[in-house]
Every structure is written in structure tokens, then in C-alpha cells.
Design an enzyme around this catalytic site. Sequence first.
Site, PDB file in Angstrom:
ATOM      1  CG  ASP A 457      -2.224   0.682   1.035  1.00 28.21           C
ATOM      2  OD1 ASP A 457      -2.329   1.495   0.105  1.00 28.21           O
ATOM      3  OD2 ASP A 457      -3.163   0.427   1.820  1.00 28.21           O
ATOM      4  CG  ASP A 526      -9.392   2.367  -0.190  1.00 27.84           C
ATOM      5  OD1 ASP A 526      -8.942   1.235  -0.438  1.00 27.84           O
ATOM      6  OD2 ASP A 526      -8.755   3.227   0.456  1.00 27.84           O
TER       7      ASP A 526
HETATM    8  C1  GLA Z   1      -5.729   1.817   2.302  1.00 25.85           C
HETATM    9  C2  GLA Z   1      -6.150   0.637   1.458  1.00 25.85           C
HETATM   10  C3  GLA Z   1      -7.230  -0.142   2.174  1.00 25.85           C
HETATM   11  C4  GLA Z   1      -6.701  -0.589   3.519  1.00 25.85           C
HETATM   12  C5  GLA Z   1      -6.238   0.593   4.331  1.00 25.85           C
HETATM   13  C6  GLA Z   1      -5.540   0.143   5.590  1.00 25.85           C
HETATM   14  O1  GLA Z   1      -6.758   2.747   2.386  1.00 25.85           O
HETATM   15  O2  GLA Z   1      -6.561   1.035   0.187  1.00 25.85           O
HETATM   16  O3  GLA Z   1      -7.655  -1.224   1.411  1.00 25.85           O
HETATM   17  O4  GLA Z   1      -5.643  -1.498   3.319  1.00 25.85           O
HETATM   18  O5  GLA Z   1      -5.323   1.400   3.600  1.00 25.85           O
HETATM   19  O6  GLA Z   1      -5.108   1.192   6.364  1.00 25.85           O
END
Ligand code: GLA
Length: 710
Positions: A457, A526
Site C-alpha cells: 500500500d 477503496d
Molecule cells: C488503504 C487501502 C485499504 C486498507 C487501508 C488500511 O486505504 O486502500 O484497502 O488497506 O489502507 O489502512
Amino acid sequence: MPLISRSPDTGVWLLNTPKTSYALRIDTSGVPTHIAWGPRLTSEEADALVVPDPPPASSFEGRPQVGEELPADNGTRYGPSSLQIRHTDGSRAFEWQPSGERLVEDLSGTAELVLEFCDSLYPVRVALHYRVHDDTDVLERWAVLHNAGDRHLRVPRADSAAWTLPPLRDYRLSHVTGQWSAETQLRRDRLPYGETVLTSRRGITSHHANPWAMLDDGTAGEDHGRVWSTALAWSGSWRLTVQRTSDGRAGLTGGVGHEGTFIPLAPGEVFTTPVFAGLYSEGGYGAASRAWHAYTRAHVLPHGRETAPVLYNSWEATGFDVDEGGHKILAERAAALGAELYVVDDGWFGARRNDRAGLGDWSPAPDLFPAGLGPLSDTVHRLGMRFGLWVEPEMVNPDSELYRAHPDWVLHLPGRRRTELRNQLVLNFARRDVADWAHDWLTRLVGEHGIDFLKWDMNRAFSEAGWPGPADGNDRLWTRYVTHLYDVIDRLRAEHPTLRIETCSGGGGRVDLGILARTDQAWASDNTDAVDRLPIQHGFGQVYPSRVMSAWVTDVPNQLTGRSVPLRFRFHVAMAGLLGIGGDLTRWSEGELAEGAALVAQYKDVRHLVQHGHLYRLTEPLGEGPTVVQYLSDDAAELLLLAYRPSPRHGTPSPPVRLAGLPDGARYRDAESGAVHHSGVLTKYGLHLDMPRGTWTSIATHLVRLPDQT
Ligand code: GLA
């Protein structure tokens, strides 16, 4: 016909792909000049396209604004520069002087042409690279700059390539815009006169734009028309400038960096730009997308032919509330549902109980995982699943051991505020020690805990992007950050060949052909609301294949939008990519678990079509729908239809949907109902979709070809 050849008469280089040709030559003044990009040409035909440029019509005109392979700042060029090199005397000119050419053809169906030049005054060399393959119409281009002198240079612009379109009656531009949780919204508008800049200044590819563009003459549709498209393989800041000139021509130039940033070039240093690939195709946007998908699977992804597992991810189920016991329960449920890969998301390490602390301290939290991650990894493996873990190696919370020990490791400008976004700062991956630190803990983590999969990420944009220390640090970091990121991932993959990686940046903030060359899938957004996902997936798939598009089924009401849609609908939307489950399975009823398990099993029956087949967007995700996508196997022996519909107004039935790409005279059997359909009816008259009544209903129809009747 050879993939690349040079005409002895005109000096035209002709590059051939299976269905297209690209032609260029070095003109009489030494400038690499565009000749053609379109349908296949013979070498005599390409020669015939060489026409001398008309002399300027007035003393206010210069060289044509589009039509060079990499317009360099110099002389009478007044368009956007693809190449600008700032010399020590402050001038920014580059005067092309051909110095060599190389043609490398190998037996694997690939050929590469390298045209070498130097500047007429200063010791700077530029090489233009062209690579073609015998199984794709995508042509790869990039440039290599070499400072052969003993002075430091600053390069304001070093684009990978400039692409020239033929004269068309009109020009239309397709691209995507967006923001967090609303990525890849497709825009298709008439190209305005002047310069249209598509860019990211955020240090990452970005949610707001994506480095690809398609151009057509305004008449192309999903299934017809000529389309010229390009995509840049780069995961940092970038810029594409699309130009429509006053004399009615169009072209685009693109590469790394945004305005105001420089690429430093020390004495002896070489800078290789990323690939900026181009595709000419006929058959509309649909055919263009399918060609990009096939190219990405065959030539970009490290394991594009591999079938991806059904994944479970804990993020929406548990948030930061994770521990070994809770995960073991979820893992059992996920395995029972049919998941093949279990991913523990954020919150498993250091003091990370929320997003305010712990980022950077990458050891399992002892209060949550008293014996480390081993017992959970063993349980997951015993349940027959692979074990995956979320990491965010490029980031640090100021409230962390790492930051307390190394406050200088973040991007910053001395004396200025360090702006936090999501309570975090960006580690300066351009620093070798920072990149090595990340590599070392990652390789240890993966090796010691039996980790099969990383969700990598990156949760914020750059700010105060400075690298104090090296004299050219503030310039260098923009590209060095990305090449070090690539290097860390490449090393990890080499050390752990079975490791698979998902690219994520708060959803789809870092999806591009550069990161896809070293990862296996991408978290598209997300936003897991299945209705919002339809346009996101529609835009994502314009260039990137379903093979990489990770999509989860999550709980309702959706955490972001509050919308509730049926479980089946959520599954059918996620089944258009790499199916994942992200709901809290401890709260699913027996009925939901049974329905979910059946849908996972159904996905496993058809996923080869979604992941390796050819995508036809039969209708767009607009209005009353239904929105229908079709995945056809390479041999047209099977296809999958996924159809989605809001409640129809007045209960009006949907019109039949015409299928695409089927051979004439074939018969297909509906694997579920047994109904037999003729391909001629399916493609010319259409299939009546038996959509259930209700709000946000969906169907998945699997058709299998019957043996031909004799
Ligand atoms: C980002 C990712 C999510 C999740 C969060 C965790 O927003 O896109 O899918 O993994 O971080 O903090």
C-alpha cells in the site's frame, strides 16, 4: 516481412506489428521524423509517404508542431518540448546529430531499433528505442540520455516518446479522471485546440488521472473505428501533453515528472526513460482495450498467464481490531466459503491500533500475536489457503520508533512544516539506506513467516518533497524514489519467486504499466460499493486487464456510501475481476454463507474466462442498464455474460443484448438452463436477458459451444 527494416532508397525505418505499421526516418537535417502510424504498409508504400515539409508560410511559423519523434527545444520549434537539456551555459538546446543505429532481432519474436544521436555542440547523447513484438500491435518506445561530459546537467524534460497522429477530420480524446474512492472515471471529449495536459504532481500515478490517452476522429465507438492509444509505464509524477495545432494536426508527448521538476544528469550518468507504449487499432475502443489487455498479460505482468486465487481480505471486516484469535475464526470461515488466499490487512504490527501510530515498526504486535505471525500463517496454510499480509513500506507515522530514530528519513524541506496526511509522512525511498532498510525487513518478514502474498500500500501523496543532503537531491528524488521502489520489489521477487504482490495506493492510486511489470494484481478502489464500482471498473478496463483488477464483496450498508444491494449483485460485480471477499464473515447468516460459497464455486468455474479471456463491453454503465460485459475464451468455445440492472422504470423489460466476437454458425448451450442459442441470433438479434425483478439485480450466464452439427 521482417519486424523492422530500413529502406535503402529513402532511409525510412518500417516497424511492423501483426496488423499495423510505424514508419520514421532521419531527415536531411538529422532530425528523427515521423512518417506513419496506422494500418500495415509495404516498404514501397512507406517510401511513398515521404514528402518534403513545405517551407514555412511566414516568418512566424517554424517546424511543424507535431511530426518529430522527440521534439527537442531548439531552433524554430514552438510546440511543447519533449526534450530539454539545460547546459552549464544556461541554454536548453539539443541539435540532433545522428551517430549510429542498431537493430537487434532475436528469435523470440521481438525486434528493437536503436537510433543514436549526439548534440552538435555539447557532449550529450540521446538514443531513441523502439521495440516491436510479433504477437501484439503495441509498440514500445523509450529514450536513453547520456551525459558524456564532465559537467552536471539539469534536464527539465526528457519524455519517453512523442506520438504523431495522421491528419484527421476531427480529434476526440479519451482518458480518465477521478479522486480517492472514485478512480478511473472515463471522459471522452472533443480535443480542444491548444495543449491539454494530463498529469500527476503527487509523486504517484494518482487517483486523479492515469497515464494513458486514446485519440480517435470522433466517430469511433465501442465496436468500430480507428483508435490511437498510448500508455506510460511509470508510477511517479508524470505528464502527457496532448496537442491540437492551429493547422489541425494532433499528437502527444509524455514522460516522467511534472513542470518545475528536473532530472539531474551527473558527468557520465545515464537516464533511461520508462516505456511509453503506443497502439493503433481498428474495431473501436473495445478492440483497443482487448489489445492492451493481451499485451499486458503477455509482455508486462510477470505471471500474466497464471490464474489468480480467490482472496479474503480482513480490512472492512475488522478495521484495526485484529488479533490472532479473531483471524483464526475469520480464516476458517473464509476457507469454508472457498477462499484460496487469506490476507491480513492493516493493524498487525507495532503500536498500530489506529492510523495515528506504529507505521514503520514492522514487527508483529506481541499483545495481538504473542508467538508472532507463525501460528496464524500455519493455520491459514493448514486450511489450504495461501497467507498474505498488508504492508506500507514507504510510510511512517511520526508516532513510531522508526521516526524517533530517523526523523531525517522522510521527504522534507529543512525549516518548513512537514505536512501530515492520514497522520503519516513519506519515507524518502530515493535514499539508498531507506530503500535497503525496507528491502531487508520485507525479505526477512516474507522468509520467516511463510508469506505468499503482500498487499503493498501507499497511502498519501508527496508534500514538501525535499531530500536535504545531496546537492541535487530535490531534483533527483522524483525519479530515484520510483526506481528504488521498483528495485526493492524486483529484489524481493527474485529472492521469493513464489511471492505474489498486489499494488494498492489507497485503492487505485498507483496503477500503471510500470508497477504492473512487477506486481500481480491491483486494488482498483477503496470504494467497494458495487454500484459505484461499475463505472470505476469500466474506466479501469479501458487499458488494464480484468486479470489484475482485484474486487471484493463487502457488507451492506456499504461503509462508504451507506447503500445496500443484494449479495448476489455484489458478487457478480466482483466476479468481473479477481474475486475477493471482504465482509465480516462472523456476521454472515447461514443462508448468506451458503449463497456466497455457491457464488465462489461458480466464479471458479468461469474465472479462466474473466482472467484470460477477451472482454467485450456490450453496454455502458449508464442509465437504466442493463450494464453487460462479456468474456470470451480465446477459441470462442465459452463465454460469460455478467449483467447488472437497477430497478427498471415502469417494470419495462430490457431489450435484447447483442453478443460479440462469436463465430458464424455456432451453437451455444446455457450451462445452467440448458437452453441452446445460435451465434447468428446472439450477435445479430441479441439475447433476452432473464433479469430478475427487483432493485439492483444481476445475472451471470455461462454459455458453452456445442459441437458443430454435421
Ligand atoms: C488503504 C487501502 C485499504 C486498507 C487501508 C488500511 O486505504 O486502500 O484497502 O488497506 O489502507 O489502512
